[in-house]
Structures are given as C-alpha cells and as structure tokens.
Design a protein around this motif. Structure first.
Motif, PDB file in Angstrom:
ATOM      1  N   GLY A  81      -3.165  11.425   5.236  1.00  7.49           N
ATOM      2  CA  GLY A  81      -2.413  10.665   4.227  1.00  7.49           C
ATOM      3  C   GLY A  81      -3.351   9.916   3.285  1.00  7.49           C
ATOM      4  N   VAL A  82      -4.414   9.345   3.840  1.00  8.85           N
ATOM      5  CA  VAL A  82      -5.412   8.627   3.023  1.00  8.85           C
ATOM      6  C   VAL A  82      -6.047   9.598   2.020  1.00  8.85           C
ATOM      7  N   ASP A  83      -6.440  10.777   2.490  1.00  6.13           N
ATOM      8  CA  ASP A  83      -7.097  11.764   1.605  1.00  6.13           C
ATOM      9  C   ASP A  83      -6.161  12.217   0.486  1.00  6.13           C
ATOM     10  N   ARG A  84      -4.898  12.507   0.859  1.00  6.66           N
ATOM     11  CA  ARG A  84      -3.950  12.979  -0.170  1.00  6.66           C
ATOM     12  C   ARG A  84      -3.683  11.846  -1.183  1.00  6.66           C
ATOM     13  N   THR A  85      -3.629  10.616  -0.690  1.00  9.76           N
ATOM     14  CA  THR A  85      -3.374   9.473  -1.582  1.00  9.76           C
ATOM     15  C   THR A  85      -4.531   9.289  -2.557  1.00  9.76           C
ATOM     16  N   ARG A  86      -5.758   9.458  -2.061  1.00 10.00           N
ATOM     17  CA  ARG A  86      -6.927   9.329  -2.953  1.00 10.00           C
ATOM     18  C   ARG A  86      -6.935  10.434  -4.015  1.00 10.00           C
ATOM     19  N   GLU A  87      -6.414  11.608  -3.664  1.00  8.88           N
ATOM     20  CA  GLU A  87      -6.339  12.695  -4.660  1.00  8.88           C
ATOM     21  C   GLU A  87      -5.421  12.312  -5.814  1.00  8.88           C
ATOM     22  N   VAL A  88      -4.349  11.576  -5.499  1.00  8.06           N
ATOM     23  CA  VAL A  88      -3.433  11.147  -6.556  1.00  8.06           C
ATOM     24  C   VAL A  88      -4.155  10.180  -7.500  1.00  8.06           C
ATOM     25  N   ILE A  89      -4.949   9.289  -6.928  1.00 13.71           N
ATOM     26  CA  ILE A  89      -5.725   8.346  -7.766  1.00 13.71           C
ATOM     27  C   ILE A  89      -6.674   9.130  -8.665  1.00 13.71           C
ATOM     28  N   ALA A  90      -7.310  10.149  -8.079  1.00 13.08           N
ATOM     29  CA  ALA A  90      -8.273  10.945  -8.860  1.00 13.08           C
ATOM     30  C   ALA A  90      -7.583  11.642 -10.032  1.00 13.08           C
ATOM     31  N   SER A  91      -6.265  11.893  -9.886  1.00 11.27           N
ATOM     32  CA  SER A  91      -5.545  12.559 -10.980  1.00 11.27           C
ATOM     33  C   SER A  91      -5.078  11.546 -12.030  1.00 11.27           C
ATOM     34  N   GLY A  92      -5.360  10.256 -11.789  1.00 13.97           N
ATOM     35  CA  GLY A  92      -5.092   9.246 -12.813  1.00 13.97           C
ATOM     36  C   GLY A  92      -3.786   8.484 -12.654  1.00 13.97           C
ATOM     37  N   ARG A  93      -3.101   8.655 -11.502  1.00 14.55           N
ATOM     38  CA  ARG A  93      -1.841   7.919 -11.315  1.00 14.55           C
ATOM     39  C   ARG A  93      -1.952   6.935 -10.159  1.00 14.55           C
ATOM     40  N   THR A  94      -1.038   5.942 -10.133  1.00 12.81           N
ATOM     41  CA  THR A  94      -0.942   5.042  -8.985  1.00 12.81           C
ATOM     42  C   THR A  94      -0.111   5.736  -7.911  1.00 12.81           C
ATOM     43  N   PRO A  95      -0.678   5.974  -6.741  1.00 12.52           N
ATOM     44  CA  PRO A  95       0.057   6.730  -5.719  1.00 12.52           C
ATOM     45  C   PRO A  95       1.195   5.928  -5.087  1.00 12.52           C
ATOM     46  N   LEU A  96       2.289   6.614  -4.860  1.00  8.49           N
ATOM     47  CA  LEU A  96       3.432   6.016  -4.178  1.00  8.49           C
ATOM     48  C   LEU A  96       3.528   6.673  -2.798  1.00  8.49           C
ATOM     49  N   VAL A  97       3.398   5.853  -1.759  1.00  2.56           N
ATOM     50  CA  VAL A  97       3.261   6.381  -0.402  1.00  2.56           C
ATOM     51  C   VAL A  97       4.337   5.776   0.497  1.00  2.56           C
ATOM     52  N   VAL A  98       4.881   6.591   1.413  1.00  6.14           N
ATOM     53  CA  VAL A  98       5.911   6.096   2.336  1.00  6.14           C
ATOM     54  C   VAL A  98       5.547   6.468   3.768  1.00  6.14           C
ATOM     55  N   THR A 117      -4.865  -0.532   3.586  1.00  3.69           N
ATOM     56  CA  THR A 117      -6.218  -1.063   3.732  1.00  3.69           C
ATOM     57  C   THR A 117      -7.249  -0.114   3.142  1.00  3.69           C
ATOM     58  N   GLU A 118      -7.066   1.190   3.422  1.00  6.11           N
ATOM     59  CA  GLU A 118      -8.086   2.161   2.999  1.00  6.11           C
ATOM     60  C   GLU A 118      -7.915   2.613   1.550  1.00  6.11           C
ATOM     61  N   VAL A 119      -6.680   2.490   1.044  1.00 11.13           N
ATOM     62  CA  VAL A 119      -6.452   2.853  -0.370  1.00 11.13           C
ATOM     63  C   VAL A 119      -5.707   1.691  -1.035  1.00 11.13           C
ATOM     64  N   PRO A 120      -6.404   0.611  -1.331  1.00 13.31           N
ATOM     65  CA  PRO A 120      -5.725  -0.585  -1.840  1.00 13.31           C
ATOM     66  C   PRO A 120      -4.995  -0.368  -3.161  1.00 13.31           C
ATOM     67  N   GLU A 121      -5.348   0.693  -3.898  1.00 17.38           N
ATOM     68  CA  GLU A 121      -4.671   0.970  -5.180  1.00 17.38           C
ATOM     69  C   GLU A 121      -3.263   1.534  -4.956  1.00 17.38           C
ATOM     70  N   ALA A 122      -2.965   1.996  -3.752  1.00 17.68           N
ATOM     71  CA  ALA A 122      -1.680   2.659  -3.507  1.00 17.68           C
ATOM     72  C   ALA A 122      -0.536   1.652  -3.366  1.00 17.68           C
TER      73      ALA A 122
END
Ligand SMILES: C[S@@+](CC[C@H](N)C(=O)[O-])C[C@H]1O[C@@H](n2cnc3c(N)ncnc32)[C@H](O)[C@@H]1O
Length: 284
Positions: free
Chosen positions: A103-120, A135-140
């Motif tokens: 989940g952390v890796d997929r969330t970071r991929e969303v950041i790399a694409s330029g969007r704020t990730p929405l995670v559930v 904790t690991e992806v504070p931008e999410a």
C-alpha cells in the motif's frame, strides 16, 4: 536477587512446555517489559530484584495460559510504528506488514504522478495499516473504518494526532462520500474458515475478537463484500490489496477474477513466502 539469565531460561522452558511458539523470545520480552528496558538492554542486566521477579512470575503464568504476549506488554510493533493493544482488538501480525508495504509503494506512485493520494484502510482494527500509511507517506490523505466498538476505541487511541480520518461502521456502507475517488485500498478482513477452528492457535482463538477472525464457512464472506466495496470506492485504475488465508491462494483471487471488472489480479507472498494477499486494479 535472582539472576536474569536464570529467570529467562526457566521462563522459556515453562513457556515451551505450555506450547508457546517462541518461548525464549517471549520470556525475554516479558522480563525486558518488567524491567522497563529492551531486549538488547536486557543483556546488560545481571540481577533482578525479588519484587521484579514476582511481577515477571505473574506475567509468565498468564503467558503459560496462552494470553497473547502483546496483551501482556500492551504494545505490538508493526513496521515502523508501535500500536497499543489489549482485550477487544486484533493484535496486528507480521504477515500483514508486506500488504501495508504494498500500500505504501502504490501510494508513493500516486505522488510521483503528481496527485495527492487518497487511501482507505477497511477493517482497520488497531489502526496498524492506516497508521503505517500516514506515517510513511505523510502526503497521503488516509481514511480508515472499523465496525467493532471496542476495536474502534483502540484505533482512535492509536490514530490520535495522525491525521487519519477514522470512522466507525460497516465497510459495506463506508465512505459513500469518497465513491469513485480512492487511489489505494488496503484491507485485512476476517478470513478464517469456520471449519479451521481447531487449527487456530489458542492466543488468537481465545483472545482476538471473533469478529476479527471468522468469515463464513469458507472464510471468504468479507472478501466478497470487500470486492464490491472496492469497486464502488476506487477511481478507474485504482488498486486494492486484501489479506487472505494460505488455503485461499486461489479462491481469494478468484473472487476478483469472477467479478469481471478487475485487471492485474494476482496473489502475493508474505515475509515467510506464504501466499498472503491478493491485489487487483479496477478496470471499469
Ligand atoms: C483480521 S482483523 C485486522 C485488523 C487490522 N487491519 C490488522 O491488520 O491488524 C479484522 C478487523 O475487521 C473488523 N471488521 C470485521 N467485519 C467488518 C466490517 N464489516 N466492517 C468493518 N470492519 C470489520 C474486525 O472487527 C477486525 O478489527
């Protein structure tokens, strides 16, 4: 005074006789907990006071009765965080750490694409995966839901100040306000088949809440619900990862494959190399 080494050795022997899977580890953890130190710090301790030895003895008796180690120390380590745990909440397991990492890796991929990730995190229990993601992806932007009142209270305690949006309710009807917008879903649902009752360790069977364990005769009831909820919540191209039992290596992915709306359906191993979680991407 009693020698620390003797306490650990005798404790480990008794725990082994009681059927505990990791007797020496647990004896060390318990003594370290009593002395307010770590396992590494324990190596520097020679003698233990009679008072501390008496407290250790009480915990040892409870562990011999197969109370979970984490209920006795009050915490469970999960990836980079420590969760408060006790009666009324599922103790997070190491086998779930890979799913959280996915989940952390997929969330970071969303950041790399330029969007704020929405995670559930659906079925959050103690909040272990939600807290790891926050904790690991504070931008999410992280959301979590838990049905059980007691487990929800533990999650509220663990997630306080984390920024996670925690709600109490049934995942089946959760987050209608997020329909079609979520990037990543992680879920460790109840999944043990009722028919496997006898093979479940006493720590789990007698101390984890039953709502956290069982999910119908084949153990797949919650995963069937999850498949429908994930299809509702995810945006097109969004991904879901769900933990399952070893015996569900084919049947859990089949739930997604049969729905006809997922691509990249595949199964993934845990840290021990056992089949542990299915992942899929919403195709339409
Ligand atoms: C196996 S535990 C996992 C907890 C946590 N995700 C973890 O990995 O440690 C499953 C959790 O799902 C919760 N649960 C069961 N059915 C649910 C439902 N329909 N909606 C939301 N939560 C549910 C249980 O109360 C339990 O806390």
């Amino acid at each position: 005074m009693t020698a620390a080494r003797r306490l650990v050795e005798e404790g480990a022997r008794r725990l082994e006789a009681a059927g505990v899977a990791s007797p020496e580890y647990d004896a060390r953890e318990l003594l370290a907990h009593v002395l307010g130190t770590t396992r590494a710090g324990l190596a520097l301790v020679d003698e233990v006071s009679e008072q501390d030895a008496a407290v250790f003895e009480k915990l040892l008796v409870r562990r011999e009765a197969r109370e979970p180690l984490q209920h006795l120390t009050g915490t469970a380590a999960f990836r980079y965080v420590d969760l408060a745990v006790g009666p009324g909440v599922f103790v997070p397991r190491p086998e779930t750490e890979m799913l959280a990492g996915w989940g952390v890796d997929r969330t970071r991929e969303v950041i790399a694409s330029g969007r704020t990730p929405l995670v559930v995190d659906l079925c959050t229990g103690s909040g272990a995966m939600a807290l790891s993601l926050a904790t690991e992806v504070p931008e999410a932007e992280v959301h979590a839901v838990e049905l059980d009142e007691s487990a929800h209270a533990w999650a509220a305690r663990n997630l306080e100040g984390s920024g996670v949006d925690l709600r109490q309710g049934d995942m089946a009807e959760a987050f209608h306000d997020l329909d079609g917008t979520v990037d990543v879903i992680v879920c460790n649902p109840p999944y043990i088949p009722l028919e496997a009752y006898e093979s479940v360790a006493a720590e789990a069977r007698d101390h984890d809440p039953s709502l956290a364990l069982w999910s119908g005769q084949d153990g797949l009831d919650a995963i069937r619900v999850l498949e429908r909820v994930a299809a509702r919540l995810l945006r097109h191209g969004g991904v879901v990862g769900a933990e399952h039992a070893e015996v569900q290596a084919e049947s859990a992915p089949a739930v997604f494959a049969a729905a006809g709306r997922w691509s990249d359906v595949r199964d993934n191993p845990d840290l021990a190399g056992r089949p542990r979680f299915v992942t899929a991407r919403l195709a339409r």
